[in-house]
Design an enzyme around this catalytic site. Structure first.
Site, PDB file in Angstrom:
ATOM      1  CB  SER A  91      37.999  38.749  60.149  1.00  0.00           C
ATOM      2  OG  SER A  91      37.894  39.083  58.743  1.00  0.00           O
ATOM      3  CG  HIS A 116      37.917  43.567  61.418  1.00  0.00           C
ATOM      4  ND1 HIS A 116      36.922  42.327  62.891  1.00  0.00           N
ATOM      5  CD2 HIS A 116      38.744  42.109  60.702  1.00  0.00           C
ATOM      6  CE1 HIS A 116      36.584  42.004  61.474  1.00  0.00           C
ATOM      7  NE2 HIS A 116      37.778  41.830  60.565  1.00  0.00           N
ATOM      8  CG  ASP A 174      34.822  45.093  64.036  1.00  0.00           C
ATOM      9  OD1 ASP A 174      35.230  45.877  62.818  1.00  0.00           O
ATOM     10  OD2 ASP A 174      35.236  43.960  63.699  1.00  0.00           O
TER      11      ASP A 174
END
Lengths: 393, 393
Positions: B166, B368, B335
């Site tokens: 991320s 995610h 995601d």
């Protein structure tokens, strides 16, 4: 450069405002109108518009059901009383796919709304002051029950078709399940049989933002001065919705990383270099606050979360078994809010009972809003579908 | 039933709080540290942790870069000074895939953070009061520049690998582009080369919710009493993020339409029948407010929006051309925040220059957050990838 006028305290249509094409039907003046929540309402007003003429046999009536921030103005220009042109202008009118030379078309502002139907901004019959925080939770079924009263009033026993997208599709579905003898067909676009946890999550976030706005005042802000209403909370709620109404691809194509404002310093937390997509969302949030009431946004959002055709009916299958009329389910592959699997599920559930059903997919990258943006893709199928039903006895 | 203690005004770690495993490095005590925004900082503190021992030749050092609300505590138990166990505990430790018997592992709290590194809650050198609204906009590159100062301090000229998911992946990418001679390989998980309009939109909504909270006080709330900080705005911002961190499927499986609270009346706008998913999101929002500072949330979120490896470098291609070391890009098919096409693009851009690159996909419905939840799927590939690089000269 002109300064925009201050935002109203509430974007609701209020008695005394220009009426435009609205007409009004009032019911429950004697016996109270019972809601799913256990509460009741009296002196319920339904604001509606009609186009075309009802046949002598009353069999050419089409009901359009609007979405979250829509209203009865499905067709026609903007003007006094209508800040925006009709939300399905391309679809509804003389010679158009839903041909008002042929059909008697009706669209009513939903219960809980803010464009003339009874909602949180309406006067409470007991004291004439706005309901505000006193307004009860309403459901999609409550909205449909109010529309059924309007249908009685208009002399429509049976709709040739009930048509709606998004929350409008929820109403179309409930019409077919609640009143199977009053619906000859239904068209449900970009909608679902029950709100999913993710849909509820988006709604809940927006509601919490409105409630955080100190100008919301617990729901009783109707005597606030212009500019002193919960427009910021409503704008944030709308921003959440606006992202879910569109798609990653389209946002990238349209906005990319374009800057709206470089900012002159880096000293204000988070405000340096505002992106065009932020400006766009802010603009749409503010625009909604100008034309829509925050409490109606809350009430209608909650109604969508509560939408579940299975509630009190045992199961989705048992609810769907009540639908015995031709059904068209329309999906959009890029819809992240009501993904197309939900409309395919609807189609398959109806078809599983050997009832005529079809699934049509809008091929558009525009996400959920494609049901408005790319209406042209379903114009033909809807025209044909309703036309075929109208030829049956 | 015990009542939870009031939320702190700020969830920041503050001097005087238990230090835990944190260590501190201070730089820019003489010359000021220049930021991308044009502003400068002095007396910059970087809080960090290390595991294992740096080899005599200094070639076994691995840098872990944390995500939005992470901190330097990548591995190890919760305890005094660390409210939560390490965010990548399963991946980092003796005998684990990133083996601290073998590698010298470093993780630093990012610039702008709130767990010991200089951020909005830190004392301003001029007056010793928290920066608050005076804290400048920082970028991913500013974070990486601060980490480079730490690397100098630790005697690490070149990282064997820079690894992050991320926002951590954004840092890993910038490390490889900004300091190509200081990075021998990079692992970028569930991240992107530039923030998209949709990613910016989600961030902007959360920021606007924090700013709407009257307890945010324009960013200067650090002297507020417990319970009087902008926890509600932060909770809403977190709720937005939390939905984008997960997936439609997983929300449906986990929460469905389960009710958390039926409510006793239908009279409070939108509060009747709260769903379990709402309770869950509210719980996580409140939990974050307890451990994280709202201003850091703003600052770091803005840094992610500003992330763009092409900025000032002509194009993505020209930026990526600076990467001449083995690269692993990891995506997750479910995601919705950093869709897997973004990591495939990264892989393809690196491979286009005849540089060793691989794309690994985590097969998980968890969205995610799968980079944390399903870390087991990348444990083997990452262990092998770093091990192979360590064998090269």
């Amino acid at each position: 450069m002109t300064t925009p006028p201050p935002l109203p305290a509430t974007g609701a249509w209020l008695p005394g405002d220009p009426v435009g094409e609205r007409r009004f039907f009032t019911f429950a003046t004697d016996r109270r109108f019972a809601l799913d929540s256990g509460r009741t309402l009296s002196d319920v007003v339904v604001a509606y518009e009609t186009w075309g003429t009802l046949d002598a046999d009353g069999r050419n009536a089409v009901l359009l059901c609007h979405a979250w921030t829509g209203d009865s103005h499905a067709a026609g220009p903007a003007g006094r009383g209508h800040l925006e042109p009709g939300w399905w202008n391309a679809m509804v009118g003389p010679g158009k796919p839903i041909d008002t030379n042929r059909y008697f078309v009706v669209c009513a502002n939903v219960l809980g709304g803010c464009q003339g139907s009874t909602g949180p901004s309406s006067p409470h019959p007991d004291d004439g002051l706005p309901y505000g925080s006193r307004f009860p939770v309403v459901t999609i079924r409550d909205m449909v029950r109010a529309q059924a009263r309007l249908a009685d009033h208009l002399g429509v026993f049976q709709w040739l078709a009930v048509v709606g997208g998004s929350m409008g599709g929820m109403q179309a579905l409930e019409w077919a399940v609640m009143y199977p003898r009053r619906v000859r067909s239904l068209v449900a676009v970009a909608t679902c049989m029950q709100a999913t946890a993710q849909q509820i999550a988006w709604g809940a976030i927006g509601r919490r933002a409105i409630r955080l706005d100190p100008r919301w005042r617990g729901g009783d802000y109707y005597d606030a001065a212009p500019g002193d209403g919960p427009s910021e909370g409503l704008a944030i709620a709308r921003m959440v919705a606006q992202v879910t109404f569109r798609s990653d691809n389209v946002f990238t194509d349209r906005f990319g990383r374009e800057l709206a404002d470089r900012g002159d310093t880096g000293d204000t937390l988070g405000m340096w270099q505002q992106f065009e997509v932020e400006r766009y969302l802010g603009h749409h949030g503010n625009k909604l606050a100008r034309r829509f009431d925050a409490n109606s946004y809350l009430a209608i959002g909650k109604a969508m979360d509560l939408h579940d055709i299975a509630r009190g009916r045992g199961s989705i299958e048992r609810a769907i078994a009540r639908i015995q009329v031709p059904t068209m389910a329309v999906g959009i592959w890029s819809d992240m809010l009501y993904p197309s699997y939900q409309q395919r599920q609807l189609h398959e559930a109806v078809a599983a009972n050997d009832v005529q059903s079809e699934y049509v997919e809008i091929d558009s990258p525009h996400g959920h809003d494609a049901f408005l943006i790319n209406g042209d893709q379903i114009a033909g199928p809807i025209e044909r579908f309703i036309g075929d039903v109208s030829k049956t006895s």
